[in-house]
Design an enzyme around this catalytic site. Structure first.
Site, PDB file in Angstrom:
ATOM      1  N   HIS A  12       0.908  -1.172  -0.129  1.00  0.00           N
ATOM      2  CA  HIS A  12      -0.046  -0.111   0.023  1.00  0.00           C
ATOM      3  C   HIS A  12       0.903   1.116  -0.005  1.00  0.00           C
ATOM      4  O   HIS A  12       2.003   1.031   0.613  1.00  0.00           O
ATOM      5  CB  HIS A  12      -0.953   0.131   1.328  1.00  0.00           C
ATOM      6  CG  HIS A  12      -2.036  -0.972   1.469  1.00  0.00           C
ATOM      7  ND1 HIS A  12      -1.314  -2.302   1.991  1.00  0.00           N
ATOM      8  CD2 HIS A  12      -3.189  -1.051   1.160  1.00  0.00           C
ATOM      9  CE1 HIS A  12      -2.486  -2.869   2.111  1.00  0.00           C
ATOM     10  NE2 HIS A  12      -3.545  -2.282   1.519  1.00  0.00           N
ATOM     11  N   ASP A  39       2.222   1.993   3.415  1.00  0.00           N
ATOM     12  CA  ASP A  39       3.033   1.108   4.098  1.00  0.00           C
ATOM     13  C   ASP A  39       4.682   1.482   3.633  1.00  0.00           C
ATOM     14  O   ASP A  39       5.281   1.464   4.704  1.00  0.00           O
ATOM     15  CB  ASP A  39       3.087  -0.264   3.510  1.00  0.00           C
ATOM     16  CG  ASP A  39       1.432  -0.900   3.340  1.00  0.00           C
ATOM     17  OD1 ASP A  39       0.890  -0.551   4.374  1.00  0.00           O
ATOM     18  OD2 ASP A  39       1.177  -1.577   2.572  1.00  0.00           O
TER      19      ASP A  39
END
Length: 437
Positions: free
Chosen positions: A101, A104
């Site tokens: 993501h 992340d």
């Protein structure tokens, strides 16, 4: 920078008799199964979020993970160092892919512009590491569920500003996925659903989600991104009802909003069980629509009612998964993506290797079992024979829409009661599968 795992050498194949926990027992990347290497069949991917951002926290306690390479800050420098550590792990494990993501890999800034700048700085390192190692991006995605701005959803939010921010975030995540050569892009609607219908206009929210995804398709074409879009079903948690609740619901949504040609499904075992389905069920639903794209490989604890995202070690499960993957002709852009996390009690860096090795071995065994079942042919022959009456002239005419209810009534009046039912042989088939396991 210094190695994060200095005592770990590259994980190699030791064979079924190996007692070394840092060797593969079943996964031999170069071994051919049915004319294709295990590496190409399985296309293993490590997820960034659980593996390098997971803390081991739960609703009842703080994080437990020891990650010596991480200084705990939200600085870009720390994020860049973390990216280099991640690639050391991918490389030593021998995983050809990873997934992430946007939030992340890079810290969120005080503004969208700052967040994008932070992401660009880390993407530069990811690109360098991909070039150095040859490891590829399986798919990227945007986190549209953690920040408080998405408390009511993102694409389905009643707040236009939240929808707007989400659109900008997806635009950027799609662009960096394209920049990194990502083979696909995933949408997981973490809060695209409702908690109560008292305050929800469901039809309007679904219309907005359809419009959002069409805008993403338009931008994909504009930037020349060729990979597929994936939707990942999940029935609940965090919302009471999510619009992407299972494979059938997602396919119905895609057909309703004329998106089928642009999307496939990324299916996850733990999400399937939360929906009351087996993973094989969800995969057959997707396969039947020509929409199985990729899988998130994990499992849940059947005694717990939430998404535990444990590593898959059940060989029956992996064999079922691989039967469906082989049935569709194998992956093209998707893969076996370990959306799984070590338990909070498994807090040492070494546990990351043990967990992934176990999952990779389980899927390697599943692949070999599934191939052997298909080569044997008895299971397929049984299923074919069970539907033999439909292969008759009448059966084919019914399937082709050439027969009316009146036609069948005429036949039924002459036929009498049904006397041709045969046993489903469930126990026999379970014993048959056990021959291979």
């Amino acid at each position: 920078m210094a190695q994060a795992f200095p005592d770990i050498k590259k994980i190699t194949y030791g064979g079924p008799k190996s007692k070394n926990p840092l060797e593969f027992k079943w996964y031999d990347a170069d071994e051919e199964v049915g004319g294709k290497t295990m590496r190409d069949h399985l296309r293993f991917s490590v997820v960034y979020w659980h593996t390098f951002r997971g803390t081991g926290s739960d609703p009842f306690g703080v994080g437990t993970m020891l990650r010596p390479w991480d200084d705990g800050s939200d600085s870009v420098t720390n994020a860049q160092n973390r990216a280099r550590v991640a690639f050391e792990f991918f490389e030593k494990l021998g995983a050809p892919y990873y997934a992430f993501h946007d939030r992340d890999v890079a810290p969120e800034g005080a503004s969208l512009a700052e967040s994008n700048k932070n992401l660009d700085a880390v993407v530069k390192v990811l690109g360098e590491e991909q070039k150095r190692t040859g490891i590829k991006l399986l798919w990227g995605t945007a986190n549209l569920f953690s920040n408080r701005r998405y408390m009511h959803g993102a694409a389905t939010s009643p707040n236009l500003d939240s929808f707007t921010y989400a659109a900008a975030q997806v635009k950027k995540a799609l662009e960096v996925t394209h920049e990194l050569g990502g083979e696909g892009y995933t949408f997981w609607g973490g809060r695209e659903g409702y908690q109560t219908l008292w305050n929800t206009d469901m039809k309007r929210e679904l219309d907005h989600l359809g419009r959002f995804l069409h805008m993403a398709v338009d931008h994909k074409k504009k930037i020349g991104f060729k990979g597929p879009f994936y939707i990942e079903p999940k029935p609940k948690e965090p919302t009471k009802h999510q619009y992407d609740s299972d494979a059938a619901a997602c396919l119905n949504f895609l057909r309703t909003y004329d998106l089928m040609e642009h999307f496939k499904l990324n299916l996850e075992t733990n999400h399937a069980t939360l929906a009351g389905h087996e993973m094989m069920h969800e995969m057959q639903v997707a396969n039947g629509a020509g929409a199985l794209g990729s899988i998130d490989a994990n499992t849940g604890d059947y005694l717990l009612g939430w998404d535990t995202d444990q590593f898959p070690t059940n060989v029956y499960l992996t064999a079922q998964c691989m039967l469906e993957i082989l049935a569709m002709g194998g992956f093209t852009t998707g893969g076996v993506n370990f959306d799984a996390k070590v338990r909070r009690e498994s807090f040492e860096p070494l546990d990351l290797f043990y967990a992934h090795i176990g999952g990779m071995d389980a899927f390697a065994r599943g692949l070999k079992i599934a191939h052997a079942i298909r080569q044997d042919g008895r299971l397929a022959a049984f299923v074919k024979d069970r539907y033999a009456s439909w292969d008759s002239t009448l059966g084919k005419d019914v399937e082709a829409g050439k027969v009316s209810l009146a036609d069948l009534e005429t036949r039924a009046l002459k036929m009498g009661d049904v006397a041709t039912i045969t046993s489903g042989r469930q126990e026999f088939l379970e014993n048959l599968i056990n021959e291979f396991i």
